[in-house]
Design an enzyme around this catalytic site. Structure first.
Site, short mmCIF file in Angstrom:
data_model
loop_
_atom_site.label_atom_id
_atom_site.label_comp_id
_atom_site.label_asym_id
_atom_site.label_seq_id
_atom_site.Cartn_x
_atom_site.Cartn_y
_atom_site.Cartn_z
CD GLU A 174 -31.55 -40.16 18.65
OE1 GLU A 174 -31.10 -39.66 19.65
OE2 GLU A 174 -30.79 -40.40 17.72
CD GLU A 281 -31.15 -39.30 11.53
OE1 GLU A 281 -29.99 -39.66 12.05
OE2 GLU A 281 -31.96 -38.65 12.27
C1 XIL Z 1 -25.24 -36.37 13.96
C2 XIL Z 1 -24.45 -35.37 13.02
O1 XIL Z 1 -24.17 -36.18 11.84
C3 XIL Z 1 -23.16 -35.06 13.58
O2 XIL Z 1 -22.45 -34.36 12.84
C4 XIL Z 1 -23.31 -34.47 15.00
O3 XIL Z 1 -21.98 -34.21 15.49
C5 XIL Z 1 -24.13 -35.61 15.83
O4 XIL Z 1 -25.57 -35.57 15.27
N1 XIL Z 1 -29.35 -39.23 14.88
C6 XIL Z 1 -29.66 -37.96 14.56
C7 XIL Z 1 -28.84 -36.91 13.99
O5 XIL Z 1 -30.92 -37.68 14.68
O6 XIL Z 1 -29.14 -35.72 13.95
C8 XIL Z 1 -27.50 -37.42 14.25
O7 XIL Z 1 -26.69 -36.47 13.47
C9 XIL Z 1 -26.95 -38.72 14.02
C10 XIL Z 1 -27.81 -39.70 14.78
#
Ligand code: XIL
Length: 382
Positions: A174, A281
């Site tokens: 990000e 994701e």
């Molecule tokens: C999220 C997790 O799923 C949660 O449990 C945590 O509280 C916050 O992070 N983008 C990403 C992930 O790259 O690492 C994030 O994961 C979701 C959004």
């Protein structure tokens, strides 16, 4: 079809929708649920195209989630346990316990492991951007050198620890912000080092984990402005010889957008750079906006979700060769980060329900002939 059959079918459809609405009403973790072993395996269905993975916690290595992982997935990624705050909580303190548990499970069950993530602006320990007196680091040449050396040590230790296990790292996560004039997110990394943190992160990762594919990972990569910034950055990094192998598209999407056509356009655009690409994701919220909140999953929403998963995976299959893996951000609807993001509310974004049973979304991907048209997200012919 005669009348009696039609009546029976109507009753069946109604019962099916009630059953589905009930089973999906309360996404609590169902410790005793047992996955249906008669359904086809998701990962086998997609094996000719790419490995399919899921984001996991150490708890997922036992119980119904573990059974789902073994049957339906070929790869795992730690949902949180390789992030900086968890794995490197103090400057001299590393804690691999939770991530090691996930990696051991993957090894025992012949699952691939993605690493997530070596650098982010979230879930960092408080010491990372502070000096010895606990004050925030200000942008000076000394502090730039300090954070780059912290970054280097972190990657040397973590990427080396998983050198034999992690086949692909999200090296940076990000870093793009399309609202900035240069597209670079104003994180402490950027404010303290400019873009040098990118070079350091990729070069050190390559040095200590030479066999791992190195990814730059981001969300909203279908947004035309954002993806152009990302494209330019990857192009420039490659020109400078920074070892970026791939672009990760997070794909936290919802039942309305982005369009599958926009996603295909994005993948084809990045393919011009000759980089690998993965969906890293994936999940699909049933909400259109941050305002709604349901207590039960609407049957129409689940049917729409199934249809969109079908369309997306048809496209992904056609992108064979360009997309090298697809990872879901979770296993089943009883555990999803969307229960807390963008606010606390139930959501049903994945392929398996809270009882570890395949949803219509699963059939949309694995065998869309088993979706009944326009019904309550129900499934025919089981
Ligand atoms: C999220 C997790 O799923 C949660 O449990 C945590 O509280 C916050 O992070 N983008 C990403 C992930 O790259 O690492 C994030 O994961 C979701 C959004």
């Amino acid at each position: 079809m005669n009348r009696r059959w039609r009546q029976l079918l109507t009753v069946f459809t109604l019962l099916a929708s009630v059953a589905i609405a009930q089973t999906q009403a309360a996404p609590q973790r169902a410790a005793n649920a047992s996955p249906d072993v008669t359904v086809p395996s998701l990962s086998q269905a997609l094996a000719p195209f790419f490995p399919v993975g899921a984001a996991v916690t150490p708890d997922d290595t036992a119980g119904p989630h573990a059974e789902l992982l073994k049957r339906h997935f070929g790869s795992v990624v730690a949902e949180n346990d390789m992030k900086w705050a968890r794995i490197h909580p103090g400057e001299e303190k590393y804690d691999f316990t939770r991530a090691d548990k996930i990696v051991a499970f993957a090894r025992d069950n012949h699952l691939l492991v993605r690493g997530h993530t070596l650098l982010w602006h979230k879930q960092n320990p408080s010491w990372l951007f502070k000096d010895a007196n606990g004050n925030d680091l200000q942008p000076t040449p000394e502090n730039k050198a300090l954070v780059l050396s912290r970054l280097e040590k972190h990657i040397r230790t973590v990427a080396a620890h998983y050198r034999d296990d992690v086949y692909a790292w999200d090296v940076v996560n990000e870093v793009i912000d399309p609202s900035e004039p240069d597209g670079m997110r104003r994180t402490p990394w950027f404010l303290l080092t400019g873009t040098d943190y990118l070079d350091t992160a990729f070069r050190v990762a390559r040095e200590v984990a030479p066999k791992a594919k190195l990814y730059i990972n981001d969300y909203d990569t279908t947004d035309p402005v954002k993806r152009q910034y990302l494209f330019n950055l990857v192009r420039d990094l490659k020109r400078r010889g920074v070892p970026v192998d791939g672009v990760g598209h997070q794909m936290h999407i919802n039942i309305d957008c982005p369009s599958v056509a926009d996603f295909v356009e994005t993948v084809n655009m990045f393919a011009q750079l000759g980089v690998d690409q993965q969906v890293t994701e994936l999940d699909m919220s049933v909400y259109h906006t941050g305002a709604d909140a349901y207590t039960v999953a609407h049957p129409e929403a689940l049917a729409k979700q199934a249809e969109r998963y079908r369309e997306l995976f048809d496209a992904l299959r056609q992108l064979k060769g360009k997309i090298t893996a697809v990872t879901f951000w979770g296993i089943a609807d009883d555990h999803t980060w969307l229960a807390h993001f963008p606010k606390n509310r139930d959501d049903w974004p994945l392929l398996f329900d809270a009882h570890a049973q395949p949803k219509a979304a699963f059939w949309g991907i694995v065998d869309s002939r088993r979706l009944t048209p326009k019904n309550a997200g129900g499934v025919a012919g089981q």
